[in-house]
Design a protein around this motif. Structure first.
Motif, PDB file in Angstrom:
ATOM      1  N   GLY A 291       0.819  -1.208   0.000  1.00 27.56           N
ATOM      2  CA  GLY A 291       0.000   0.000   0.000  1.00 27.56           C
ATOM      3  C   GLY A 291       0.850   1.253   0.000  1.00 27.56           C
ATOM      4  O   GLY A 291       2.084   1.202  -0.060  1.00 27.56           O
ATOM      5  N   PHE A 292       0.191   2.382   0.110  1.00 27.62           N
ATOM      6  CA  PHE A 292       0.859   3.683  -0.003  1.00 27.62           C
ATOM      7  C   PHE A 292       1.906   3.886   1.097  1.00 27.62           C
ATOM      8  O   PHE A 292       3.096   4.069   0.819  1.00 27.62           O
ATOM      9  CB  PHE A 292      -0.208   4.777   0.040  1.00 27.62           C
ATOM     10  CG  PHE A 292       0.328   6.182   0.130  1.00 27.62           C
ATOM     11  CD1 PHE A 292       1.339   6.616  -0.709  1.00 27.62           C
ATOM     12  CD2 PHE A 292      -0.198   7.071   1.056  1.00 27.62           C
ATOM     13  CE1 PHE A 292       1.828   7.914  -0.624  1.00 27.62           C
ATOM     14  CE2 PHE A 292       0.274   8.362   1.144  1.00 27.62           C
ATOM     15  CZ  PHE A 292       1.293   8.783   0.310  1.00 27.62           C
ATOM     16  N   ILE A 293       1.490   3.818   2.354  1.00 30.16           N
ATOM     17  CA  ILE A 293       2.432   4.046   3.453  1.00 30.16           C
ATOM     18  C   ILE A 293       3.337   2.833   3.641  1.00 30.16           C
ATOM     19  O   ILE A 293       4.546   2.965   3.855  1.00 30.16           O
ATOM     20  CB  ILE A 293       1.686   4.389   4.751  1.00 30.16           C
ATOM     21  CG1 ILE A 293       0.847   5.659   4.574  1.00 30.16           C
ATOM     22  CG2 ILE A 293       2.666   4.572   5.912  1.00 30.16           C
ATOM     23  CD1 ILE A 293      -0.049   5.987   5.762  1.00 30.16           C
ATOM     24  N   GLY A 294       2.761   1.638   3.554  1.00 28.48           N
ATOM     25  CA  GLY A 294       3.556   0.428   3.742  1.00 28.48           C
ATOM     26  C   GLY A 294       4.707   0.318   2.768  1.00 28.48           C
ATOM     27  O   GLY A 294       5.830  -0.063   3.144  1.00 28.48           O
ATOM     28  N   SER A 295       4.463   0.645   1.510  1.00 27.64           N
ATOM     29  CA  SER A 295       5.549   0.562   0.518  1.00 27.64           C
ATOM     30  C   SER A 295       6.621   1.601   0.796  1.00 27.64           C
ATOM     31  O   SER A 295       7.817   1.343   0.583  1.00 27.64           O
ATOM     32  CB  SER A 295       4.990   0.733  -0.901  1.00 27.64           C
ATOM     33  OG  SER A 295       4.413   2.013  -1.088  1.00 27.64           O
ATOM     34  N   ALA A 296       6.236   2.772   1.297  1.00 27.40           N
ATOM     35  CA  ALA A 296       7.229   3.787   1.657  1.00 27.40           C
ATOM     36  C   ALA A 296       8.098   3.302   2.815  1.00 27.40           C
ATOM     37  O   ALA A 296       9.321   3.530   2.840  1.00 27.40           O
ATOM     38  CB  ALA A 296       6.537   5.097   2.028  1.00 27.40           C
ATOM     39  N   VAL A 297       7.476   2.616   3.780  1.00 29.48           N
ATOM     40  CA  VAL A 297       8.231   2.053   4.903  1.00 29.48           C
ATOM     41  C   VAL A 297       9.242   1.022   4.413  1.00 29.48           C
ATOM     42  O   VAL A 297      10.414   1.029   4.801  1.00 29.48           O
ATOM     43  CB  VAL A 297       7.269   1.423   5.932  1.00 29.48           C
ATOM     44  CG1 VAL A 297       8.031   0.610   6.971  1.00 29.48           C
ATOM     45  CG2 VAL A 297       6.431   2.496   6.606  1.00 29.48           C
ATOM     46  N   ILE A 298       8.792   0.133   3.535  1.00 34.97           N
ATOM     47  CA  ILE A 298       9.688  -0.914   3.034  1.00 34.97           C
ATOM     48  C   ILE A 298      10.817  -0.312   2.201  1.00 34.97           C
ATOM     49  O   ILE A 298      11.989  -0.708   2.343  1.00 34.97           O
ATOM     50  CB  ILE A 298       8.893  -1.956   2.229  1.00 34.97           C
ATOM     51  CG1 ILE A 298       7.958  -2.725   3.162  1.00 34.97           C
ATOM     52  CG2 ILE A 298       9.838  -2.915   1.500  1.00 34.97           C
ATOM     53  CD1 ILE A 298       7.042  -3.711   2.462  1.00 34.97           C
ATOM     54  N   ARG A 299      10.505   0.642   1.343  1.00 34.07           N
ATOM     55  CA  ARG A 299      11.577   1.282   0.557  1.00 34.07           C
ATOM     56  C   ARG A 299      12.603   1.925   1.483  1.00 34.07           C
ATOM     57  O   ARG A 299      13.813   1.847   1.242  1.00 34.07           O
ATOM     58  CB  ARG A 299      10.980   2.325  -0.401  1.00 34.07           C
ATOM     59  CG  ARG A 299      10.134   1.755  -1.520  1.00 34.07           C
ATOM     60  CD  ARG A 299       9.850   2.793  -2.613  1.00 34.07           C
ATOM     61  NE  ARG A 299       9.196   3.983  -2.102  1.00 34.07           N
ATOM     62  CZ  ARG A 299       7.873   4.144  -2.005  1.00 34.07           C
ATOM     63  NH1 ARG A 299       7.054   3.159  -2.371  1.00 34.07           N
ATOM     64  NH2 ARG A 299       7.347   5.263  -1.543  1.00 34.07           N
ATOM     65  N   HIS A 300      12.125   2.569   2.550  1.00 30.03           N
ATOM     66  CA  HIS A 300      13.040   3.215   3.497  1.00 30.03           C
ATOM     67  C   HIS A 300      13.938   2.188   4.182  1.00 30.03           C
ATOM     68  O   HIS A 300      15.159   2.379   4.284  1.00 30.03           O
ATOM     69  CB  HIS A 300      12.248   3.984   4.550  1.00 30.03           C
ATOM     70  CG  HIS A 300      13.090   4.514   5.664  1.00 30.03           C
ATOM     71  ND1 HIS A 300      13.899   5.623   5.528  1.00 30.03           N
ATOM     72  CD2 HIS A 300      13.283   4.058   6.944  1.00 30.03           C
ATOM     73  CE1 HIS A 300      14.548   5.842   6.665  1.00 30.03           C
ATOM     74  NE2 HIS A 300      14.186   4.918   7.540  1.00 30.03           N
ATOM     75  N   ILE A 301      13.356   1.091   4.642  1.00 29.99           N
ATOM     76  CA  ILE A 301      14.128   0.090   5.385  1.00 29.99           C
ATOM     77  C   ILE A 301      15.174  -0.567   4.493  1.00 29.99           C
ATOM     78  O   ILE A 301      16.351  -0.684   4.860  1.00 29.99           O
ATOM     79  CB  ILE A 301      13.192  -0.962   5.995  1.00 29.99           C
ATOM     80  CG1 ILE A 301      12.298  -0.323   7.070  1.00 29.99           C
ATOM     81  CG2 ILE A 301      13.990  -2.120   6.596  1.00 29.99           C
ATOM     82  CD1 ILE A 301      11.193  -1.240   7.569  1.00 29.99           C
ATOM     83  N   ILE A 302      14.761  -1.007   3.315  1.00 29.01           N
ATOM     84  CA  ILE A 302      15.704  -1.699   2.423  1.00 29.01           C
ATOM     85  C   ILE A 302      16.799  -0.752   1.932  1.00 29.01           C
ATOM     86  O   ILE A 302      17.966  -1.139   1.813  1.00 29.01           O
ATOM     87  CB  ILE A 302      14.957  -2.323   1.229  1.00 29.01           C
ATOM     88  CG1 ILE A 302      13.987  -3.412   1.720  1.00 29.01           C
ATOM     89  CG2 ILE A 302      15.940  -2.900   0.221  1.00 29.01           C
ATOM     90  CD1 ILE A 302      14.640  -4.588   2.412  1.00 29.01           C
ATOM     91  N   SER A 303      16.443   0.498   1.687  1.00 32.01           N
ATOM     92  CA  SER A 303      17.409   1.450   1.114  1.00 32.01           C
ATOM     93  C   SER A 303      18.341   2.059   2.152  1.00 32.01           C
ATOM     94  O   SER A 303      19.443   2.493   1.806  1.00 32.01           O
ATOM     95  CB  SER A 303      16.659   2.574   0.388  1.00 32.01           C
ATOM     96  OG  SER A 303      15.872   2.069  -0.664  1.00 32.01           O
ATOM     97  N   ASN A 304      17.918   2.102   3.421  1.00 34.79           N
ATOM     98  CA  ASN A 304      18.680   2.866   4.418  1.00 34.79           C
ATOM     99  C   ASN A 304      19.159   2.072   5.619  1.00 34.79           C
ATOM    100  O   ASN A 304      19.812   2.634   6.504  1.00 34.79           O
ATOM    101  CB  ASN A 304      17.834   4.045   4.908  1.00 34.79           C
ATOM    102  CG  ASN A 304      17.508   5.031   3.807  1.00 34.79           C
ATOM    103  OD1 ASN A 304      18.345   5.812   3.392  1.00 34.79           O
ATOM    104  ND2 ASN A 304      16.276   4.977   3.323  1.00 34.79           N
ATOM    105  N   THR A 305      18.826   0.783   5.688  1.00 31.03           N
ATOM    106  CA  THR A 305      19.250  -0.037   6.826  1.00 31.03           C
ATOM    107  C   THR A 305      19.739  -1.384   6.299  1.00 31.03           C
ATOM    108  O   THR A 305      19.678  -1.667   5.104  1.00 31.03           O
ATOM    109  CB  THR A 305      18.096  -0.272   7.817  1.00 31.03           C
ATOM    110  OG1 THR A 305      17.242  -1.315   7.335  1.00 31.03           O
ATOM    111  CG2 THR A 305      17.280   0.994   8.030  1.00 31.03           C
ATOM    112  N   GLN A 306      20.170  -2.231   7.218  1.00 32.92           N
ATOM    113  CA  GLN A 306      20.556  -3.598   6.870  1.00 32.92           C
ATOM    114  C   GLN A 306      19.515  -4.612   7.325  1.00 32.92           C
ATOM    115  O   GLN A 306      19.758  -5.817   7.295  1.00 32.92           O
ATOM    116  CB  GLN A 306      21.912  -3.917   7.505  1.00 32.92           C
ATOM    117  CG  GLN A 306      23.071  -3.131   6.913  1.00 32.92           C
ATOM    118  CD  GLN A 306      23.179  -3.318   5.402  1.00 32.92           C
ATOM    119  OE1 GLN A 306      23.207  -4.455   4.909  1.00 32.92           O
ATOM    120  NE2 GLN A 306      23.221  -2.217   4.661  1.00 32.92           N
ATOM    121  N   ASP A 307      18.353  -4.147   7.737  1.00 37.45           N
ATOM    122  CA  ASP A 307      17.293  -5.042   8.196  1.00 37.45           C
ATOM    123  C   ASP A 307      16.655  -5.790   7.031  1.00 37.45           C
ATOM    124  O   ASP A 307      16.698  -5.340   5.874  1.00 37.45           O
ATOM    125  CB  ASP A 307      16.218  -4.249   8.938  1.00 37.45           C
ATOM    126  CG  ASP A 307      16.715  -3.698  10.259  1.00 37.45           C
ATOM    127  OD1 ASP A 307      17.730  -4.210  10.766  1.00 37.45           O
ATOM    128  OD2 ASP A 307      16.089  -2.752  10.782  1.00 37.45           O
TER     129      ASP A 307
END
Length: 375
Positions: free
Chosen positions: A10-26
């Motif tokens: 979804g809208f917010i969920g996909s933004a969360v996932i993009r942030h995590i994959i792009s900016n963390t090692q989680d």
């Protein structure tokens, strides 16, 4: 950490996932039913990453939830899966009751069983983060009103409202009583209560966040900002409910994603954090801003403002939302990076650059017609 994100397409969920994959090692497991508002194209830039996995599962399906939890063994759950459009909830409240209440209950029970099987250290560090909305609080006094009505607002923060300068208007705090107005907000309020009850009764370590109106890239075109952008580009009417004087606090979705990640990593179990953009705007101001940016980026002979059309207001429409986000700023050090002016310009430019995405996600089932008018 390995994070299970429900509603990750979804809208917010996909933004969360993009942030995590792009900016963390989680690592992230995206669990999504893929309803009309869920689209995996929103995750194209991260979907090939080895730290990302996808499971097409309905949160009401207990057997599948049990399988996913056992297979992926997440360290935390970020629960964003929800029906979220007020107008759709007016037309068909049953889907909102099923997903937002029954689905949250089902997920909580699956999570509780999974959590109780963990080792002591994993059990202590586990988090269930429930993402909710400021709409559960009802509405706030409007600067055009002369009274605050019958509701009592605890410890309102004094600040400049969108009306007269220096005006003292209350904001939603984490202690504001719930008073939902729509089937959507009532179903989200119910899910909030369930989550808190599962901590009080069973000890499940939960976090709750309530956010203001989000906007930004990959927003489904039923919502105000993408609807106005796309209608304007096609020369269609820009529908504005009533006088357009309803006030919202606008939060850029990527700022929200950063806040949610910070809460799940650093938040105190049992706490609620309100997340806002510090951007109170009347709906008509938002529409005017979009029209003016489009006039600059895609100029036309007649102003886009000429397309604005006032229509009958939505039933039970809340007049004003405004978040006091001082708690999350003080305790976790989060504050929005985007102003409304910078965020809305980025948003308009993104839609101009991605009109093909907009066309594909509508897929014939929704052509930007008005919803929720039947009541």
């Amino acid at each position: 950490m390995k994070l299970l994100v429900t509603g990750g397409a979804g809208f917010i969920g996909s933004a969360v996932i993009r942030h995590i994959i792009s900016n963390t090692q989680d690592e992230v497991v995206n669990l999504d039913k893929l309803t009309y508002a869920g689209n995996l194209e929103s995750l194209t830039e991260v979907s090939s990453n080895e730290r990302y996995a996808f499971e097409q599962v309905d949160i009401c399906n207990r057997a599948e939830l049990d399988r996913v939890l056992a297979q992926h063994q997440p360290d935390a759950i970020m629960h964003l899966a929800a029906e979220s459009h007020v107008d759709r909830s007016i037309d068909g409240p049953a889907d909102f009751i099923e997903t937002n209440i029954v689905g949250t209950y089902t997920l909580l029970e699956a999570t509780r069983q999974y959590w109780q099987t963990m080792s002591a250290d994993r059990c202590e560090n586990f988090r269930f983060h429930h993402i909710s909305t400021d709409e559960v609080y009802g509405d706030l006094p409007h600067p055009n009103d002369n009274s605050e009505g019958e509701r009592n607002f605890p410890s309102p923060r004094v600040g400049e409202g969108p009306g007269e300068r220096g005006q003292s208007l209350p904001l939603f705090t984490e202690q504001t009583p719930y008073a939902p107005s729509s089937p959507y907000s009532a179903s989200k309020a119910s899910s909030d209560h369930l989550v808190r009850a599962w901590q009080r009764t069973y000890g499940l370590p939960v976090l709750v966040t309530n956010c203001s109106n989000n906007y930004g890239p990959y927003h489904f075109p039923e919502k105000l900002i993408p609807l106005v952008i796309l209608n304007a580009l096609e020369g269609k009417p820009l529908p504005v409910y009533g006088k357009g004087d309803q006030i919202r606090d606008w939060l850029f979705v990527e700022d929200h994603a950063r806040a949610l990640y910070k809460v799940v990593k650093e938040g105190t179990p049992g706490e609620t954090y309100n997340i806002g953009g510090h951007n109170e705007k009347q709906n008509i101001e938002v529409v005017h801003t979009i029209c003016d940016i489009l006039q600059e980026l895609r100029p036309q002979e007649r102003s886009y403002r000429n397309l604005i059309t006032n229509v009958k207001d939505r039933p039970g429409h809340d007049m004003r939302y405004a978040i006091d986000a001082s708690k999350i700023q003080k305790e976790l050090g989060w504050a929005p990076e985007e102003t409304f002016e910078t965020g809305i310009r980025k948003t308009v430019q993104w839609y101009l650059n991605n009109l093909d995405w907009c066309q594909r996600v509508q897929d014939g089932s929704y052509q930007r017609e008005r919803l929720g008018a039947g009541a």
